[in-house]
Design a protein around this motif. Structure first.
Motif, PDB file in Angstrom:
ATOM      1  N   THR A   1       1.400  16.201   5.186  1.00 28.27           N
ATOM      2  CA  THR A   1       1.254  17.212   6.231  1.00 28.27           C
ATOM      3  C   THR A   1       1.672  18.585   5.721  1.00 28.27           C
ATOM      4  OG1 THR A   1       3.453  16.607   7.075  1.00 28.27           O
ATOM      5  CG2 THR A   1       1.551  15.553   8.087  1.00 28.27           C
ATOM      6  N   ASP A   2       2.544  18.613   4.727  1.00 26.49           N
ATOM      7  CA  ASP A   2       2.913  19.812   3.982  1.00 26.49           C
ATOM      8  C   ASP A   2       3.596  19.327   2.703  1.00 26.49           C
ATOM      9  OD1 ASP A   2       5.819  19.573   4.363  1.00 26.49           O
ATOM     10  OD2 ASP A   2       5.515  20.311   6.392  1.00 26.49           O
ATOM     11  N   PRO A   3       3.987  20.226   1.783  1.00 28.48           N
ATOM     12  CA  PRO A   3       4.530  19.745   0.507  1.00 28.48           C
ATOM     13  C   PRO A   3       5.758  18.852   0.622  1.00 28.48           C
ATOM     14  CG  PRO A   3       3.885  22.039   0.296  1.00 28.48           C
ATOM     15  CD  PRO A   3       3.755  21.697   1.749  1.00 28.48           C
ATOM     16  N   ASP A   4       6.506  18.942   1.730  1.00 28.52           N
ATOM     17  CA  ASP A   4       7.746  18.179   1.860  1.00 28.52           C
ATOM     18  C   ASP A   4       7.695  17.092   2.926  1.00 28.52           C
ATOM     19  OD1 ASP A   4       9.119  19.617  -0.147  1.00 28.52           O
ATOM     20  OD2 ASP A   4       9.506  21.242   1.268  1.00 28.52           O
ATOM     21  N   HIS A   5       6.533  16.836   3.507  1.00 29.56           N
ATOM     22  CA  HIS A   5       6.402  15.808   4.541  1.00 29.56           C
ATOM     23  C   HIS A   5       5.086  15.056   4.346  1.00 29.56           C
ATOM     24  CE1 HIS A   5       9.204  18.723   6.346  1.00 29.56           C
ATOM     25  NE2 HIS A   5       9.744  17.665   6.939  1.00 29.56           N
ATOM     26  N   ALA A   6       5.150  13.744   4.556  1.00 23.02           N
ATOM     27  CA  ALA A   6       3.959  12.917   4.392  1.00 23.02           C
ATOM     28  C   ALA A   6       4.054  11.718   5.324  1.00 23.02           C
ATOM     29  CB  ALA A   6       3.818  12.447   2.937  1.00 23.02           C
ATOM     30  N   VAL A   7       2.903  11.093   5.554  1.00 25.28           N
ATOM     31  CA  VAL A   7       2.839   9.835   6.298  1.00 25.28           C
ATOM     32  C   VAL A   7       2.135   8.814   5.427  1.00 25.28           C
ATOM     33  CG1 VAL A   7       2.841  10.955   8.552  1.00 25.28           C
ATOM     34  CG2 VAL A   7       0.662  10.455   7.434  1.00 25.28           C
ATOM     35  N   GLY A   8       2.332   7.547   5.734  1.00 24.53           N
ATOM     36  CA  GLY A   8       1.694   6.519   4.932  1.00 24.53           C
ATOM     37  C   GLY A   8       1.549   5.205   5.670  1.00 24.53           C
ATOM     38  N   VAL A   9       0.600   4.407   5.210  1.00 21.68           N
ATOM     39  CA  VAL A   9       0.407   3.041   5.690  1.00 21.68           C
ATOM     40  C   VAL A   9       0.552   2.104   4.497  1.00 21.68           C
ATOM     41  CG1 VAL A   9      -1.300   1.375   6.511  1.00 21.68           C
ATOM     42  CG2 VAL A   9      -1.036   3.553   7.685  1.00 21.68           C
ATOM     43  N   VAL A  10       1.400   1.095   4.639  1.00 24.92           N
ATOM     44  CA  VAL A  10       1.668   0.135   3.570  1.00 24.92           C
ATOM     45  C   VAL A  10       1.496  -1.283   4.118  1.00 24.92           C
ATOM     46  CG1 VAL A  10       3.293  -0.623   1.807  1.00 24.92           C
ATOM     47  CG2 VAL A  10       3.447   1.706   2.707  1.00 24.92           C
ATOM     48  N   TYR A  11       0.650  -2.072   3.481  1.00 29.02           N
ATOM     49  CA  TYR A  11       0.554  -3.485   3.842  1.00 29.02           C
ATOM     50  C   TYR A  11       1.705  -4.254   3.188  1.00 29.02           C
ATOM     51  CZ  TYR A  11      -4.050  -3.689   6.099  1.00 29.02           C
ATOM     52  OH  TYR A  11      -5.099  -3.578   6.973  1.00 29.02           O
ATOM     53  N   SER A  12       2.179  -5.289   3.876  1.00 27.23           N
ATOM     54  CA  SER A  12       3.260  -6.105   3.334  1.00 27.23           C
ATOM     55  C   SER A  12       3.073  -7.549   3.775  1.00 27.23           C
ATOM     56  CB  SER A  12       4.617  -5.574   3.822  1.00 27.23           C
ATOM     57  OG  SER A  12       5.690  -6.246   3.186  1.00 27.23           O
ATOM     58  N   LYS A  13       3.097  -8.466   2.802  1.00 28.47           N
ATOM     59  CA  LYS A  13       3.039  -9.911   3.076  1.00 28.47           C
ATOM     60  C   LYS A  13       4.414 -10.465   2.723  1.00 28.47           C
ATOM     61  CE  LYS A  13       0.651 -13.709   4.069  1.00 28.47           C
ATOM     62  NZ  LYS A  13      -0.509 -14.084   3.220  1.00 28.47           N
ATOM     63  N   ASN A  14       5.079 -11.057   3.693  1.00 34.70           N
ATOM     64  CA  ASN A  14       6.487 -11.400   3.542  1.00 34.70           C
ATOM     65  C   ASN A  14       6.723 -12.902   3.734  1.00 34.70           C
ATOM     66  OD1 ASN A  14       6.644  -8.577   3.574  1.00 34.70           O
ATOM     67  ND2 ASN A  14       7.053  -8.566   5.775  1.00 34.70           N
ATOM     68  N   GLU A  15       7.764 -13.388   3.073  1.00 30.56           N
ATOM     69  CA  GLU A  15       8.199 -14.771   3.237  1.00 30.56           C
ATOM     70  C   GLU A  15       9.669 -14.775   3.615  1.00 30.56           C
ATOM     71  OE1 GLU A  15       6.961 -17.607   0.385  1.00 30.56           O
ATOM     72  OE2 GLU A  15       5.160 -16.487  -0.191  1.00 30.56           O
ATOM     73  N   HIS A  16      10.020 -15.688   4.532  1.00 27.11           N
ATOM     74  CA  HIS A  16      11.382 -15.733   5.059  1.00 27.11           C
ATOM     75  C   HIS A  16      11.868 -17.182   5.115  1.00 27.11           C
ATOM     76  CE1 HIS A  16       9.155 -12.386   6.918  1.00 27.11           C
ATOM     77  NE2 HIS A  16      10.286 -11.706   6.915  1.00 27.11           N
TER      78      HIS A  16
END
Length: 213
Positions: free
Chosen positions: A89-104
């Motif tokens: 959104t500017d040089p010091d701020h960002a957004v993101g989407v991350v997929y994660s497959k988890n085991e518990h």
């Protein structure tokens, strides 16, 4: 000495590349520190004034919450990261989407989970941190019990409930609500700008309300 426009553009592009790598490293460090139970390393990935719940602020409160969650629910965990899309959104701020497959490992059951994180990142004093992580779950179920059907969040000892995996993006409900005319070719929207792919897909949708497990 004044930086010429081409030099300024080059420096900005280098900074963007370094920031992309730093954010990807941040996400990887999150999973490793969590799975290895190094809670100091883990909470230091978040902004110093990180909000914890509605009223608490700071890494100490976050560490207490994470410690309690891990000790009371999981003997062990493993987080496997998938695709990661980052937009600034500017040089010091960002957004993101991350997929994660988890085991518990949780008591007598081995629970597998598919989810994604909707992240907000902030650069503070030259370092990138999490400002927020919004976990959106598709399913959680015992390894030997595929989560077919509705209410795919099936934790041991709890009533099943619906996750929020698709709630970030209105396209999911719109797809199933549409009845395409097979006699006509569908219309195709203009491509999203390169730096606004996520924003275009979100279409101004509000953040989903997350149910704490």
């Amino acid at each position: 000495m004044t930086t010429s426009p081409p030099q300024a553009d080059l420096l900005a592009r280098i900074d963007r590349l370094e920031s992309l790598d730093a954010i990807r490293q941040l996400v990887g460090k999150y999973s490793l520190s969590l799975d290895m139970r190094d809670l100091d390393a883990h909470v230091n990935l978040f902004a110093p004034d990180i909000r914890v719940g509605r009223e608490k602020v700071g890494r100490a409160h976050l560490k207490a919450w994470v410690d309690d969650t891990l000790r009371n629910q999981f003997s062990g965990t493993s987080h496997h990261l998938g695709q990661h899309i980052i937009e600034f959104t500017d040089p010091d701020h960002a957004v993101g989407v991350v997929y994660s497959k988890n085991e518990h490992e949780t008591g007598p059951e081995w629970v597998v989970m598919q989810m994604l994180y909707w992240d907000d990142y902030e650069r503070i004093d030259g370092c990138w941190y999490f400002r927020r992580r919004l976990p959106c779950y598709w399913y959680a179920a015992d390894l030997n019990k595929p989560p077919i059907g509705d209410r795919k969040m099936r934790w041991p000892g709890r009533e099943p409930y619906q996750g929020t995996f698709h709630d970030l993006f209105p396209s999911w409900k719109a797809f199933w609500a549409e009845r395409p005319d097979k006699e006509r070719l569908p219309e195709v929207a203009e491509p999203a700008p390169m730096d606004s792919f996520l924003a275009t897909m979100r279409r101004g949708a509000p953040d989903p309300r997350i149910r704490v497990r």
